[in-house]
Design a protein around this motif. Structure first.
Motif, PDB file in Angstrom:
ATOM      1  N   ASP A  70       3.795  11.666  -1.254  1.00  0.00           N
ATOM      2  CA  ASP A  70       2.721  10.733  -1.639  1.00  0.00           C
ATOM      3  C   ASP A  70       3.178   9.795  -2.754  1.00  0.00           C
ATOM      4  O   ASP A  70       2.926   8.593  -2.722  1.00  0.00           O
ATOM      5  N   LEU A  73       5.291   7.070  -1.440  1.00  0.00           N
ATOM      6  CA  LEU A  73       4.497   5.992  -0.815  1.00  0.00           C
ATOM      7  C   LEU A  73       3.827   5.142  -1.895  1.00  0.00           C
ATOM      8  O   LEU A  73       3.762   3.911  -1.789  1.00  0.00           O
ATOM      9  N   ARG A  74       3.320   5.791  -2.917  1.00  0.00           N
ATOM     10  CA  ARG A  74       2.654   5.049  -4.017  1.00  0.00           C
ATOM     11  C   ARG A  74       3.638   4.078  -4.673  1.00  0.00           C
ATOM     12  O   ARG A  74       3.268   2.957  -5.028  1.00  0.00           O
ATOM     13  N   ARG A  76       6.124   2.646  -3.265  1.00  0.00           N
ATOM     14  CA  ARG A  76       6.309   1.494  -2.365  1.00  0.00           C
ATOM     15  C   ARG A  76       5.145   0.515  -2.482  1.00  0.00           C
ATOM     16  O   ARG A  76       5.335  -0.694  -2.536  1.00  0.00           O
TER      17      ARG A  76
END
Lengths: 102, 488
Positions: A70, A73-74, A76
């Motif tokens: 997670d 992704l954050r 990115r």
């Protein structure tokens, strides 16, 4: 009695130091996490703050793995939207009078 | 050049080129995530969708894509205006910041005839007039009130028991109205926080004349209320109820509000507490935990229950209130309403504890009986425990600029902004949450706090998740919550 511990590793070519650190911080209520770089891996050594059942340790470790994904992704999203975010905040504050030129 | 876009441009079957707008996501439960944008609009997604969205693999012909585009999580060739709309919504949400301090609290006395063990303001006994605010102090404080640029001003009188210094309340109201009239008549509201035990006809006539709101304390049914709030005669409940009825007769039903505080004894009876509020004709209740200040700490009332016990109490109470609404009884839980207004509307409630930047000083300010100026009600409670960290100055010696540009205000405001705090900066609930540097200073020793172990964070995260789950899982609850949001 020794507090329980666990070791989790991640491929250092896939995950940044920032990602691993942020994920570890979110677990600070349950464990202290020692983070080290060992060759091509991040090694995260968990020392749990309270006695835990093996199944709870397993669940926490799995949660940590998901949290690392997670956080990646954050990272990115943050990188891709940084400029937009700043321009939106500039618009949001543009009529507040909170920003004045000297 | 062709008049028409190539056929491929109309192919909706695959992933479309889109640009992400800023958003954050946090786990809602085992299988679902909450994603929120900068304006606080949210979507509930499974992890596969989150991953596809971030990796630009979300197909444009899916409901998730359309939903996320309409809520400004992404923009494409057809929705590029989304960026501007999002900016406008964020501006609306932050507009309250420029209004500055609207709530001005006057602690007109620390004296009180109650001896509540959970008292968070450390009241003093009845005969110590040294703890009354003087006329001179009140006048100096009033001068500061009217320096505020806020378009609306609210002056609230607190204690101790504020009515023990009623002559000063009368003076402040008359003088405030005079100054306000000379300044151009901004909307100006007055609230007296009182246990109502001492209210009389003369006070009520004055309150009627000046359109004053009454805010009282009602902890639940007689047994619980009298146990929580001892006074000579053990008749706090009877006096409060009589006072409520009397005040409503003179001022009007809706001019009297009540607040409850949760003690250990309250935890097993949420229904009885809510039923008491309904019996007394209230249409809302604010289920509040104790705060870590004053006698609540000294008498160990604060430590008598933990966050999870309070949450169990809160969720039971909320569930009962939702059930009442399903049956046609319109009744609101006020803390949920404040949060829901942040989740479901672009407006910010101005509730000090859920502000980021924090509401201290810029949302509310406290003028203590002795002239000390504090950044919030909790800050003065802390000061009574000999911690003056949030003392901004003194009405007798400090100017408006000294007080509101003081490092004691600006440092905690700047350091605690949730947008840049570890964990908060990544949290999908950040648009609904607050910074509360006073709480974190009191419990963890710094303005920011360590969020993984913060009781504030645990309590609010659990409530945000609970409210969103309830809305997502039950369309009827969503309708009920929408009606509450308009009151938050």
């Amino acid at each position: 009695m020794d507090t329980p511990s666990a070791v989790v590793t991640f491929d250092a070519s896939l995950f940044s130091e920032e990602t691993i650190k942020k994920a570890a911080y979110t677990f600070a209520a349950a464990a202290s996490v020692d983070i080290r770089r060992s060759g091509v891996e991040w090694v995260c050594a968990f020392r749990f703050l309270r006695p835990m059942k093996p199944e709870d340790i397993h669940e926490t470790v799995e949660s940590f793995r998901i949290e690392v994904l997670d956080q990646d992704l954050r990272e990115r999203v943050a990188a891709e939207t940084r400029e937009t975010r700043n321009s939106i905040l500039a618009v949001a504050f543009s009529r507040t009078g909170l920003q004045r030129s000297e | 050049m062709s008049k028409f876009r190539p056929l491929a441009a109309f192919d909706q079957s695959g992933a479309a080129p889109y640009t992400l707008l800023p958003f954050r996501f946090t786990r809602l439960d085992r299988d679902r995530y909450v994603a929120s944008n900068m304006a606080g609009e949210y979507a509930v997604l499974d992890r596969t969708t989150v991953e596809a969205l971030v990796k630009h693999q979300l197909a444009s012909d899916t409901n998730a894509y359309r939903d996320l585009a309409s809520r400004h999580f992404l923009i494409d060739a057809d929705s590029s205006v989304g960026r501007d709309l999002l900016a406008l919504k964020v501006r609306t949400r932050l507009s309250r910041l420029s209004e500055f301090t609207g709530l001005h609290i006057f602690v007109v006395t620390l004296r009180c005839e109650h001896s509540c063990p959970y008292c968070q303001v450390s009241r003093q006994s009845m005969d110590t007039e040294a703890f009354d605010m003087t006329l001179n102090t009140a006048n100096r404080a009033l001068d500061l009130v009217f320096r505020s640029p806020a378009p609306h001003l609210k002056i609230e009188f607190q204690g101790g028991e504020s009515l023990l210094n009623f002559p000063l309340i009368r003076h402040i109201i008359v003088r405030a109205k005079k100054i306000n009239a000379a300044q151009g008549d901004r909307p100006l509201q007055f609230v007296i926080a009182t246990n109502l035990a001492l209210i009389d006809d003369e006070m009520l006539a004055f309150a009627k004349e000046h359109d004053i709101l009454i805010s009282t304390s009602l902890d639940g049914p007689a047994d619980l209320h009298n146990c929580n709030r001892p006074r000579p005669g053990r008749d706090s409940y009877e006096r409060t109820i009589a006072g409520i009825e009397k005040a409503r007769r003179v001022l009007g039903h809706d001019r009297v509000g009540a607040l409850m505080t949760t003690t250990k004894e309250s935890l097993r009876q949420p229904r009885a507490i809510i039923d008491e509020y309904i019996r007394q004709g209230f249409d809302s209740i604010f289920l509040r935990p104790l705060s870590p200040y004053g006698f609540a700490v000294k008498t160990k009332s604060y430590a008598a229950y933990d966050v999870s016990s309070w949450l169990a109490f809160y969720f039971k109470g909320l569930s009962y209130i939702i059930e009442l609404n399903r049956q046609g009884q319109r009744f609101v839980e006020s803390y949920a309403a404040i949060i829901l207004s942040k989740i479901l509307t672009p407006f910010s409630s101005g509730y000090v504890d859920l502000g980021s930047p924090a509401g201290i000083g810029i949302g509310a300010v406290v003028y203590n009986y002795n002239g000390a100026v504090y950044a919030s009600d909790e800050a003065r409670m802390l000061a009574e425990m000999h911690d003056e960290t949030f003392k901004l100055g003194d009405v007798h010696t400090a100017s408006y600029e000294d007080i509101f540009l003081s490092d004691r205000l600006l440092d905690p405001l700047e350091e605690s902004v949730a947008l840049s705090v570890p964990m908060c900066s990544d949290c999908a609930f950040e648009p609904y949450c607050g910074a509360d540097p006073v709480f974190h200073h009191a419990t963890q020793g710094d303005y920011v706090g360590r969020k993984p172990t913060s009781a504030f964070c645990q309590r609010n995260m659990a409530i945000f998740r609970h409210l969103i789950r309830l809305m997502e899982d039950d369309p009827e609850v969503r309708l009920i919550f929408r009606s509450w949001a308009s009151r938050g």
